[in-house]
Motif scaffolding. Sequence first.
Motif, mmCIF file in Angstrom:
data_model
loop_
_atom_site.group_PDB
_atom_site.id
_atom_site.type_symbol
_atom_site.label_atom_id
_atom_site.label_comp_id
_atom_site.label_asym_id
_atom_site.label_seq_id
_atom_site.Cartn_x
_atom_site.Cartn_y
_atom_site.Cartn_z
ATOM 1 N N TYR A 251 152.959 -28.626 27.544
ATOM 2 C CA TYR A 251 153.877 -28.534 28.675
ATOM 3 C C TYR A 251 154.688 -29.814 28.901
ATOM 4 O O TYR A 251 155.793 -29.748 29.438
ATOM 5 C CB TYR A 251 153.108 -28.215 29.962
ATOM 6 C CG TYR A 251 152.746 -26.761 30.113
ATOM 7 C CD1 TYR A 251 153.654 -25.849 30.640
ATOM 8 C CD2 TYR A 251 151.508 -26.295 29.719
ATOM 9 C CE1 TYR A 251 153.322 -24.517 30.782
ATOM 10 C CE2 TYR A 251 151.166 -24.957 29.852
ATOM 11 C CZ TYR A 251 152.074 -24.073 30.384
ATOM 12 O OH TYR A 251 151.741 -22.753 30.516
ATOM 13 N N SER A 252 154.147 -30.965 28.521
ATOM 14 C CA SER A 252 154.745 -32.233 28.941
ATOM 15 C C SER A 252 155.462 -32.986 27.826
ATOM 16 O O SER A 252 156.556 -33.491 28.033
ATOM 17 C CB SER A 252 153.667 -33.148 29.550
ATOM 18 O OG SER A 252 153.062 -32.506 30.652
ATOM 19 N N ALA A 255 157.043 -33.359 21.680
ATOM 20 C CA ALA A 255 156.541 -32.726 20.464
ATOM 21 C C ALA A 255 155.952 -31.358 20.766
ATOM 22 O O ALA A 255 156.147 -30.402 20.015
ATOM 23 C CB ALA A 255 155.493 -33.620 19.807
ATOM 24 N N GLY A 256 155.223 -31.273 21.890
ATOM 25 C CA GLY A 256 154.641 -29.992 22.258
ATOM 26 C C GLY A 256 155.701 -28.960 22.585
ATOM 27 O O GLY A 256 155.618 -27.805 22.169
ATOM 28 N N LYS A 257 156.701 -29.361 23.328
ATOM 29 C CA LYS A 257 157.778 -28.430 23.664
ATOM 30 C C LYS A 257 158.537 -28.001 22.416
ATOM 31 O O LYS A 257 158.958 -26.855 22.293
ATOM 32 C CB LYS A 257 158.731 -29.096 24.658
ATOM 33 C CG LYS A 257 158.120 -29.303 26.046
ATOM 34 C CD LYS A 257 159.109 -29.958 26.983
ATOM 35 C CE LYS A 257 158.517 -30.164 28.369
ATOM 36 N NZ LYS A 257 159.457 -30.821 29.289
ATOM 37 N N MET A 258 158.726 -28.934 21.474
ATOM 38 C CA MET A 258 159.422 -28.594 20.251
ATOM 39 C C MET A 258 158.619 -27.600 19.429
ATOM 40 O O MET A 258 159.154 -26.637 18.877
ATOM 41 C CB MET A 258 159.685 -29.851 19.423
ATOM 42 C CG MET A 258 160.460 -29.589 18.140
ATOM 43 S SD MET A 258 160.796 -31.102 17.229
ATOM 44 C CE MET A 258 159.131 -31.576 16.757
ATOM 45 N N ALA A 259 157.281 -27.809 19.367
ATOM 46 C CA ALA A 259 156.428 -26.896 18.613
ATOM 47 C C ALA A 259 156.452 -25.501 19.223
ATOM 48 O O ALA A 259 156.557 -24.493 18.518
ATOM 49 C CB ALA A 259 155.004 -27.434 18.577
ATOM 50 N N VAL A 260 156.353 -25.436 20.537
ATOM 51 C CA VAL A 260 156.395 -24.146 21.212
ATOM 52 C C VAL A 260 157.759 -23.495 21.035
ATOM 53 O O VAL A 260 157.871 -22.292 20.819
ATOM 54 C CB VAL A 260 156.060 -24.309 22.704
ATOM 55 C CG1 VAL A 260 156.291 -23.006 23.458
ATOM 56 C CG2 VAL A 260 154.613 -24.744 22.874
ATOM 57 N N GLY A 261 158.804 -24.297 21.123
ATOM 58 C CA GLY A 261 160.151 -23.759 20.969
ATOM 59 C C GLY A 261 160.384 -23.189 19.584
ATOM 60 O O GLY A 261 160.967 -22.117 19.429
ATOM 61 N N LEU A 262 159.911 -23.911 18.557
ATOM 62 C CA LEU A 262 160.078 -23.426 17.196
ATOM 63 C C LEU A 262 159.274 -22.154 16.964
ATOM 64 O O LEU A 262 159.729 -21.249 16.270
ATOM 65 C CB LEU A 262 159.628 -24.507 16.199
ATOM 66 C CG LEU A 262 160.534 -25.737 16.098
ATOM 67 C CD1 LEU A 262 159.895 -26.770 15.163
ATOM 68 C CD2 LEU A 262 161.923 -25.358 15.600
ATOM 69 N N ALA A 263 158.085 -22.084 17.557
ATOM 70 C CA ALA A 263 157.220 -20.931 17.346
ATOM 71 C C ALA A 263 157.662 -19.719 18.151
ATOM 72 O O ALA A 263 157.493 -18.592 17.707
ATOM 73 C CB ALA A 263 155.782 -21.283 17.708
#
Length: 282
Positions: A251-252, A255-263
């Motif tokens: 959520y924060s 890198a996490g947002k990018m991973a979620v966005g790509l997936a």
Amino acid sequence: MFKSPIEWLKELIQELIHDFANMAFDLIGIFMLKPTDLSKYHKIQAVYDFVFSLSSSLCIVFIAWSLFGIMLNHLAGTQSRSISEVLTKAMIAFVLSASAPWLLKDVLLKLNNAIVKYFLDEGLDTKTLEKFATIPGGSGTGFAFFLVALAIVISFVLLGMQYIQRLGEYITILVFSPIAAISIVTENFDLWSVWWREAISVIFSQAFQVALLWLVFNLLTGTEKLWDYFMALGLMVGILKGPKFIRQFLYSTGAGKMAVGLAGGASKMAIYRYAASRITKK
């Protein structure tokens, strides 16, 4: 022979360590130290079927509401979504709601189970935990040693309880996946991105925790050093905070947002644009 208060406390703490360790054997051995398998929970499918039927009805309501909003915006001369976008999202929502169980059980959960099985094959089992219940109790063992050992076995028990909570969270995510999928039809009530993040954090928390638990057991095997027990206790705190850490990462961090966005988001928007363009051309 008269025992000093310190010796009496040592024996009491040793008994507590033994009792908490036995409790941890049951909780961790039954629930955590094996790949996740929901096949024995037969009633889940019945609840999912009900929610899927409910979500299908909600999708019709969402489509009608969205089309009504488009009509009002058109009469008012304000910019709004196109009809093709709403219909495209509706089709994708039905696909996602039907494929979400497959995505969870046959993709994400199998990947998690493969990671868990790797560490189980490396020697992570309840026999390793049983050795911890027989920590040395000689006269040379310091009182701090027993306190740290007691804190570790209590954290084992908390970890087993936390994993039971994870099962409940996973079942909730699975059951309500159709509603999360259908919500993408709406403009301001899209729950899919939240559902996707929660699914990743809940499922892969087991792999994260099992990997660190393997480090803890290897750190404690054959050691009587107080420092090693302090290190193991620190790792146990990290294990217990693992699910929260994964959520914060998704959520924060960028890198996490990018991973979620790509997936999820990026691929989903690509499908939206392609399908919308095909409908428009027709």
